[in-house]
Design an enzyme around this catalytic site. Structure first.
Site, short mmCIF file in Angstrom:
data_model
loop_
_atom_site.label_atom_id
_atom_site.label_comp_id
_atom_site.label_asym_id
_atom_site.label_seq_id
_atom_site.Cartn_x
_atom_site.Cartn_y
_atom_site.Cartn_z
N HIS A 63 0.86 -1.19 0.00
CA HIS A 63 0.00 0.00 0.00
C HIS A 63 0.90 1.24 0.00
CE1 HIS A 63 -3.73 -2.28 0.91
NE2 HIS A 63 -2.89 -3.08 1.54
N LEU A 64 0.97 1.92 -1.14
CA LEU A 64 1.79 3.12 -1.24
C LEU A 64 1.04 4.39 -0.88
CD1 LEU A 64 3.94 2.40 -4.43
CD2 LEU A 64 4.62 2.25 -2.02
N ASN A 95 -6.45 0.87 -3.27
CA ASN A 95 -7.34 1.56 -2.33
C ASN A 95 -6.74 2.89 -1.89
OD1 ASN A 95 -5.36 0.15 -0.89
ND2 ASN A 95 -6.67 -0.18 0.90
N HIS A 180 -8.49 -10.35 -1.34
CA HIS A 180 -8.54 -10.10 0.10
C HIS A 180 -9.75 -10.88 0.61
CE1 HIS A 180 -8.55 -7.30 3.75
NE2 HIS A 180 -9.76 -7.83 3.79
N HIS A 233 -2.35 -12.30 1.83
CA HIS A 233 -2.15 -12.35 3.28
C HIS A 233 -2.94 -13.45 4.00
CE1 HIS A 233 -5.87 -10.13 3.17
NE2 HIS A 233 -5.32 -8.92 3.06
N ASN A 279 -4.98 -6.68 9.55
CA ASN A 279 -6.10 -7.40 8.96
C ASN A 279 -5.63 -8.22 7.76
OD1 ASN A 279 -8.69 -8.24 8.37
ND2 ASN A 279 -9.30 -6.35 7.37
N ASP A 306 2.23 -6.93 2.70
CA ASP A 306 1.03 -6.15 3.03
C ASP A 306 1.45 -4.87 3.74
OD1 ASP A 306 -1.56 -5.29 3.28
OD2 ASP A 306 -2.13 -6.69 4.86
N HIS A 310 0.70 3.94 8.30
CA HIS A 310 -0.27 4.88 8.87
C HIS A 310 0.47 5.95 9.66
CE1 HIS A 310 -3.89 2.63 7.83
NE2 HIS A 310 -3.34 1.54 8.32
#
Length: 432
Positions: A63-64, A95, A180, A233, A279, A306, A310
């Site tokens: 997730h970039l 996302n 997912h 994952h 998650n 994954d 944050h």
């Protein structure tokens, strides 16, 4: 023509199965020779004595956060984190804000990454418009722009009929579906694995069936549609069992496991803190044992991160309120080597397969995932003797959200080469 000569390294190539002490000569962005002794002069010579020479790691699950959530991560910071961890290609999940759901949006990320990222970025496309699960995204357009796969990662497409249509379209376009697996209706406010630890902490639990139900559904849909399905994952023993059955049935199904899932159990959760919230959640001992066995047996073919950065204020709180996610690009190689290779669960060749060779095959990147003549010079020089403690304050990523801060590991990336250029050295030189 720019040349680089890597001398005296221990080459590990999952494509040719070549393993041993070799020199590697690179011309521009291509590996042109791999021989026991190369005497030619080069513009840059690297002494790799005591180092593994591995194909650059390909992380299928990153997730970039860019575009739209740059306060968490950017193409630039994510790229720096990637090459520090030996990751030369990442699959960026869609996302973002806005969601990557059109060919134009995929093309824009690919255009930007050439100038902004030290690593190669393959932008995946969403399954549905805005990831709302109501209508299909521009799958043909995104495939035409090189997305390689569609994924609703961060959630599942709960409408099975719509998802089946997406799978059929993905197959027509020659791309994969990255799944997912989470039945959102069964989460019921859970924030960690449902067990005695959750009860002790007074937290709502997430049962294994939340994942397992969707794993079973997606495998059955892949069987019907014939699409290439990759399960992201995986965290449960039954996921491993179902992947094994799917492979035995001849289905085109692959699966990944993340280091936090094959290392940590809920017994490692020492307090109610957001750094432990991810998650799917950290599971119990039996699940961890099954995941490790699945990796050892080759049922689970890929190790991915994954990577989900944050901001501190989103994680430094109770798991009830914290965001889901863990960073992993900079700890991937060290954790895998320490916990799987050093312990004998995997060989260094199997580590190279799961972190480079197999991901390259899944993405159809025939020019990558190998230390052999004619391949793109995406390489990692890895020091298997370096011992240290992980320090989140040294991360290149904007994210510091990891439960592995202070964790003792063995193994460190010494050099990362991307397309024949030195993108990282532990001494700090870039783009030589």
């Amino acid at each position: 023509m720019k040349t680089i000569l890597i001398k005296n390294g221990y080459v590990v190539d999952p494509l040719t199965r070549r393993e041993g002490k070799y020199d590697v000569l690179i011309e521009d962005d291509i590996i042109c020779k791999v021989e026991e002794h190369i005497s030619e002069e080069a513009d840059l010579s690297i002494d790799a004595e005591g180092l593994y020479v591995l194909p650059g790691f390909i992380d299928l699950h990153v997730h970039l956060r860019d575009p739209g959530l740059e306060y968490k991560e950017t193409l630039e910071t994510g790229g720096r984190a990637a090459v520090k961890g030996g990751v030369t290609t990442v699959c960026a999940m869609p996302n973002t804000k806005p969601v990557i759901d059109t060919g134009e949006k995929v093309a824009e990320v690919h255009r930007r990454q050439e100038a902004e990222s030290l690593t190669n970025v393959i932008q995946l496309g969403a399954v549905t418009v805005g990831q709302k699960g109501e209508e299909l995204a521009d799958i043909r357009g995104m495939a035409a722009e090189g997305c390689h796969a569609i994924s609703e990662d961060g959630k599942s497409v709960m409408n099975a009929s719509l998802y089946r249509k997406a799978m059929r379209l993905a197959k027509e376009c020659g791309i994969s579906v990255f799944a997912h697996c989470e039945d959102i209706h069964m989460v019921e406010g859970g924030v960690m694995n449902a067990d005695a630890v959750a009860e002790k902490l007074g937290l709502a639990g997430i049962t294994n069936s939340v994942e397992d139900v969707i794993v079973a559904r997606d495998i059955l849909l892949a069987k019907e549609t014939g699409v290439r399905l990759h399960l992201c994952h995986c965290s449960t023993a039954d996921s491993v069992r179902m992947v094994k059955l799917a492979k035995e049935a001849g289905l085109s199904v692959t699966a990944e496991v993340c280091p936090h899932h094959f290392i940590l159990t809920t017994d490692d959760i020492t307090e109610d803190n957001g750094r432990f919230k991810m998650n799917p959640p950290i599971r119990g001992k039996k699940d961890v044992e099954a995941l490790r066995q699945g990796l050892k047996d080759g049922v689970m073919e890929v190790i991915a991160t994954d990577h989900a950065p944050h901001a501190p204020e989103e994680k430094d709180k109770s798991m009830k309120d914290a965001a889901f996610g863990i960073v992993g690009l900079e700890t991937l190689a060290a954790l895998t080597y320490t916990e799987l290779v050093k312990t004998g669960a995997l060989t260094i060749m199997e580590m190279a397969e799961k972190m480079s060779g197999n991901p390259a095959k899944i993405l159809g990147l025939s020019e990558k995932g190998s230390v052999s003549e004619g391949k793109i010079a995406d390489l990692v020089l890895f020091d298997p003797k370096k011992e240290y403690k992980i320090d989140k304050n040294t991360f290149e990523s904007k994210g510091r959200n990891t439960p592995f801060d202070g964790y003792e590991v063995t193994g460190e990336v010494a050099y990362t080469l991307v397309s024949g250029k030195v993108a990282y050295t532990r001494e700090g030189r870039e783009r030589m």
